[in-house]
Design a protein around this motif. Structure first.
Motif, PDB file in Angstrom:
ATOM      1  N   THR A   8       0.837  -1.208   0.000  1.00 44.88           N
ATOM      2  CA  THR A   8       0.000   0.000   0.000  1.00 44.88           C
ATOM      3  C   THR A   8       0.869   1.254   0.000  1.00 44.88           C
ATOM      4  O   THR A   8       0.590   2.221  -0.718  1.00 44.88           O
ATOM      5  CB  THR A   8      -0.933   0.001   1.228  1.00 44.88           C
ATOM      6  OG1 THR A   8      -1.694  -1.212   1.222  1.00 44.88           O
ATOM      7  CG2 THR A   8      -1.876   1.176   1.204  1.00 44.88           C
ATOM      8  N   THR A   9       1.938   1.250   0.797  1.00 46.82           N
ATOM      9  CA  THR A   9       2.869   2.385   0.833  1.00 46.82           C
ATOM     10  C   THR A   9       3.499   2.603  -0.538  1.00 46.82           C
ATOM     11  O   THR A   9       3.493   3.723  -1.071  1.00 46.82           O
ATOM     12  CB  THR A   9       3.994   2.114   1.860  1.00 46.82           C
ATOM     13  OG1 THR A   9       3.413   1.921   3.156  1.00 46.82           O
ATOM     14  CG2 THR A   9       4.976   3.281   1.927  1.00 46.82           C
ATOM     15  N   LEU A  10       4.028   1.513  -1.125  1.00 49.29           N
ATOM     16  CA  LEU A  10       4.724   1.621  -2.411  1.00 49.29           C
ATOM     17  C   LEU A  10       3.772   2.095  -3.503  1.00 49.29           C
ATOM     18  O   LEU A  10       4.123   2.930  -4.341  1.00 49.29           O
ATOM     19  CB  LEU A  10       5.344   0.266  -2.773  1.00 49.29           C
ATOM     20  CG  LEU A  10       6.536  -0.137  -1.891  1.00 49.29           C
ATOM     21  CD1 LEU A  10       6.764  -1.645  -1.935  1.00 49.29           C
ATOM     22  CD2 LEU A  10       7.803   0.595  -2.341  1.00 49.29           C
ATOM     23  N   GLN A  11       2.552   1.559  -3.487  1.00 46.50           N
ATOM     24  CA  GLN A  11       1.548   1.950  -4.479  1.00 46.50           C
ATOM     25  C   GLN A  11       1.235   3.443  -4.352  1.00 46.50           C
ATOM     26  O   GLN A  11       1.127   4.159  -5.348  1.00 46.50           O
ATOM     27  CB  GLN A  11       0.282   1.116  -4.247  1.00 46.50           C
ATOM     28  CG  GLN A  11      -0.764   1.238  -5.328  1.00 46.50           C
ATOM     29  CD  GLN A  11      -0.275   0.644  -6.639  1.00 46.50           C
ATOM     30  OE1 GLN A  11       0.085  -0.511  -6.689  1.00 46.50           O
ATOM     31  NE2 GLN A  11      -0.249   1.447  -7.686  1.00 46.50           N
ATOM     32  N   ALA A  12       1.099   3.925  -3.112  1.00 44.08           N
ATOM     33  CA  ALA A  12       0.783   5.345  -2.894  1.00 44.08           C
ATOM     34  C   ALA A  12       1.926   6.238  -3.377  1.00 44.08           C
ATOM     35  O   ALA A  12       1.697   7.343  -3.875  1.00 44.08           O
ATOM     36  CB  ALA A  12       0.494   5.601  -1.415  1.00 44.08           C
ATOM     37  N   LEU A  13       3.159   5.763  -3.236  1.00 46.64           N
ATOM     38  CA  LEU A  13       4.332   6.570  -3.617  1.00 46.64           C
ATOM     39  C   LEU A  13       4.621   6.506  -5.110  1.00 46.64           C
ATOM     40  O   LEU A  13       5.392   7.334  -5.627  1.00 46.64           O
ATOM     41  CB  LEU A  13       5.574   6.083  -2.849  1.00 46.64           C
ATOM     42  CG  LEU A  13       5.570   6.248  -1.324  1.00 46.64           C
ATOM     43  CD1 LEU A  13       6.812   5.624  -0.725  1.00 46.64           C
ATOM     44  CD2 LEU A  13       5.469   7.724  -0.937  1.00 46.64           C
ATOM     45  N   LEU A  80       9.572   1.495   5.036  1.00 50.84           N
ATOM     46  CA  LEU A  80      10.108   1.206   3.705  1.00 50.84           C
ATOM     47  C   LEU A  80      11.639   1.264   3.726  1.00 50.84           C
ATOM     48  O   LEU A  80      12.307   0.398   3.135  1.00 50.84           O
ATOM     49  CB  LEU A  80       9.529   2.209   2.694  1.00 50.84           C
ATOM     50  CG  LEU A  80      10.078   2.152   1.269  1.00 50.84           C
ATOM     51  CD1 LEU A  80       9.937   0.760   0.677  1.00 50.84           C
ATOM     52  CD2 LEU A  80       9.382   3.182   0.378  1.00 50.84           C
ATOM     53  N   ALA A  81      12.201   2.253   4.420  1.00 53.57           N
ATOM     54  CA  ALA A  81      13.667   2.356   4.521  1.00 53.57           C
ATOM     55  C   ALA A  81      14.227   1.121   5.222  1.00 53.57           C
ATOM     56  O   ALA A  81      15.297   0.624   4.846  1.00 53.57           O
ATOM     57  CB  ALA A  81      14.049   3.631   5.264  1.00 53.57           C
ATOM     58  N   GLY A  82      13.506   0.615   6.223  1.00 53.21           N
ATOM     59  CA  GLY A  82      13.945  -0.593   6.919  1.00 53.21           C
ATOM     60  C   GLY A  82      13.968  -1.794   5.985  1.00 53.21           C
ATOM     61  O   GLY A  82      14.909  -2.596   6.010  1.00 53.21           O
ATOM     62  N   TRP A  83      12.944  -1.898   5.130  1.00 57.56           N
ATOM     63  CA  TRP A  83      12.909  -2.989   4.156  1.00 57.56           C
ATOM     64  C   TRP A  83      14.089  -2.865   3.190  1.00 57.56           C
ATOM     65  O   TRP A  83      14.769  -3.859   2.867  1.00 57.56           O
ATOM     66  CB  TRP A  83      11.576  -2.968   3.399  1.00 57.56           C
ATOM     67  CG  TRP A  83      11.503  -4.010   2.318  1.00 57.56           C
ATOM     68  CD1 TRP A  83      11.221  -5.333   2.479  1.00 57.56           C
ATOM     69  CD2 TRP A  83      11.750  -3.813   0.916  1.00 57.56           C
ATOM     70  NE1 TRP A  83      11.276  -5.970   1.261  1.00 57.56           N
ATOM     71  CE2 TRP A  83      11.596  -5.063   0.288  1.00 57.56           C
ATOM     72  CE3 TRP A  83      12.077  -2.693   0.143  1.00 57.56           C
ATOM     73  CZ2 TRP A  83      11.765  -5.229  -1.090  1.00 57.56           C
ATOM     74  CZ3 TRP A  83      12.240  -2.863  -1.224  1.00 57.56           C
ATOM     75  CH2 TRP A  83      12.086  -4.123  -1.821  1.00 57.56           C
TER      76      TRP A  83
ATOM     77  N   ALA B  81      16.420   4.497  -2.047  1.00 56.13           N
ATOM     78  CA  ALA B  81      16.939   4.811  -0.704  1.00 56.13           C
ATOM     79  C   ALA B  81      17.406   6.262  -0.647  1.00 56.13           C
ATOM     80  O   ALA B  81      17.205   6.944   0.365  1.00 56.13           O
ATOM     81  CB  ALA B  81      18.081   3.857  -0.346  1.00 56.13           C
ATOM     82  N   GLY B  82      18.000   6.745  -1.742  1.00 51.33           N
ATOM     83  CA  GLY B  82      18.433   8.143  -1.806  1.00 51.33           C
ATOM     84  C   GLY B  82      17.255   9.095  -1.707  1.00 51.33           C
ATOM     85  O   GLY B  82      17.316  10.108  -1.007  1.00 51.33           O
ATOM     86  N   TRP B  83      16.169   8.768  -2.390  1.00 47.99           N
ATOM     87  CA  TRP B  83      14.967   9.597  -2.306  1.00 47.99           C
ATOM     88  C   TRP B  83      14.418   9.595  -0.874  1.00 47.99           C
ATOM     89  O   TRP B  83      14.041  10.643  -0.330  1.00 47.99           O
ATOM     90  CB  TRP B  83      13.897   9.075  -3.295  1.00 47.99           C
ATOM     91  CG  TRP B  83      12.608   9.831  -3.206  1.00 47.99           C
ATOM     92  CD1 TRP B  83      12.321  11.052  -3.774  1.00 47.99           C
ATOM     93  CD2 TRP B  83      11.439   9.443  -2.486  1.00 47.99           C
ATOM     94  NE1 TRP B  83      11.045  11.426  -3.440  1.00 47.99           N
ATOM     95  CE2 TRP B  83      10.477  10.461  -2.663  1.00 47.99           C
ATOM     96  CE3 TRP B  83      11.095   8.330  -1.712  1.00 47.99           C
ATOM     97  CZ2 TRP B  83       9.200  10.406  -2.084  1.00 47.99           C
ATOM     98  CZ3 TRP B  83       9.831   8.262  -1.137  1.00 47.99           C
ATOM     99  CH2 TRP B  83       8.899   9.301  -1.332  1.00 47.99           C
TER     100      TRP B  83
END
Lengths: 118, 118
Positions: A8-13, A80-83, B81-83
């Motif tokens: 859901t996060t990736l889709q929104a971004l 997301l950064a953790g992934w 990751a940079g973004w």
């Protein structure tokens, strides 16, 4: 497959306008009107994008009820950064190999075998 | 709006099966057959997911022509990751505020005003 939080996060971004809205909110709260101005977008179009960002937990409404300013919610970005961190060694390794190759070139070692990965 | 590289990357990652394929490739190259096994997926289904990942530049074909193993290409992940790094201060600040609040609680300062942000 059920929509998990990371999807859901990736889709929104995955939309440049929604990322531009987040960039605007990263410098401070903004009302829907304020968000619409730099994009020359209609209010309904901005509201649709905001709804996607709110459903993903990336944006929330502030406490000033009258203007309902929106603000950034960074937690999904942190997750997301953790992934992504699990993959960090892959791009670090590539940079290390490139570094070794460039040092070989600078040393004028023209006969060194080329690394086909670069 | 034309598909930019970052949107293409995010779109490709916004699927749990495609992220599982990347996780598998992060431990080493694999053929389409090897990738299909743990997912109990048909070869055409795996191929469709691989095509999305290859178009996004997240997967490439290795050099062994006979088995055409796929391998991870980490560059789009590094760019993502940079973004994300531009937003890191937002979640760091939240953790700092939570830390202050927990220290107040541990100090037994029960009359301290609650921070509504937490």
């Amino acid at each position: 497959m059920a929509a998990d939080q990371l999807s859901t996060t990736l889709q929104a971004l995955a939309d440049p306008t929604r990322r531009a809205i987040l960039a605007r909110l990263s410098v401070g709260e903004a009302t829907v009107n304020e968000l619409a101005q730099p994009f020359a977008m209609s209010l309904p179009a901005v509201s649709r994008h905001l709804k996607v960002l709110e459903r993903a937990g990336l944006v929330e409404q502030g406490r000033e009820a009258q203007f309902r300013p929106r603000r950034l919610r960074p937690e999904p970005l942190r997750d997301l950064a953790g992934w992504l961190d699990a993959y960090r060694r892959h791009w670090d390794e590539r940079l290390d190999r490139l570094d070794v190759y460039l040092k070989e070139l600078q040393a004028g070692d023209a006969d060194a075998p080329r690394n086909q990965d670069q």
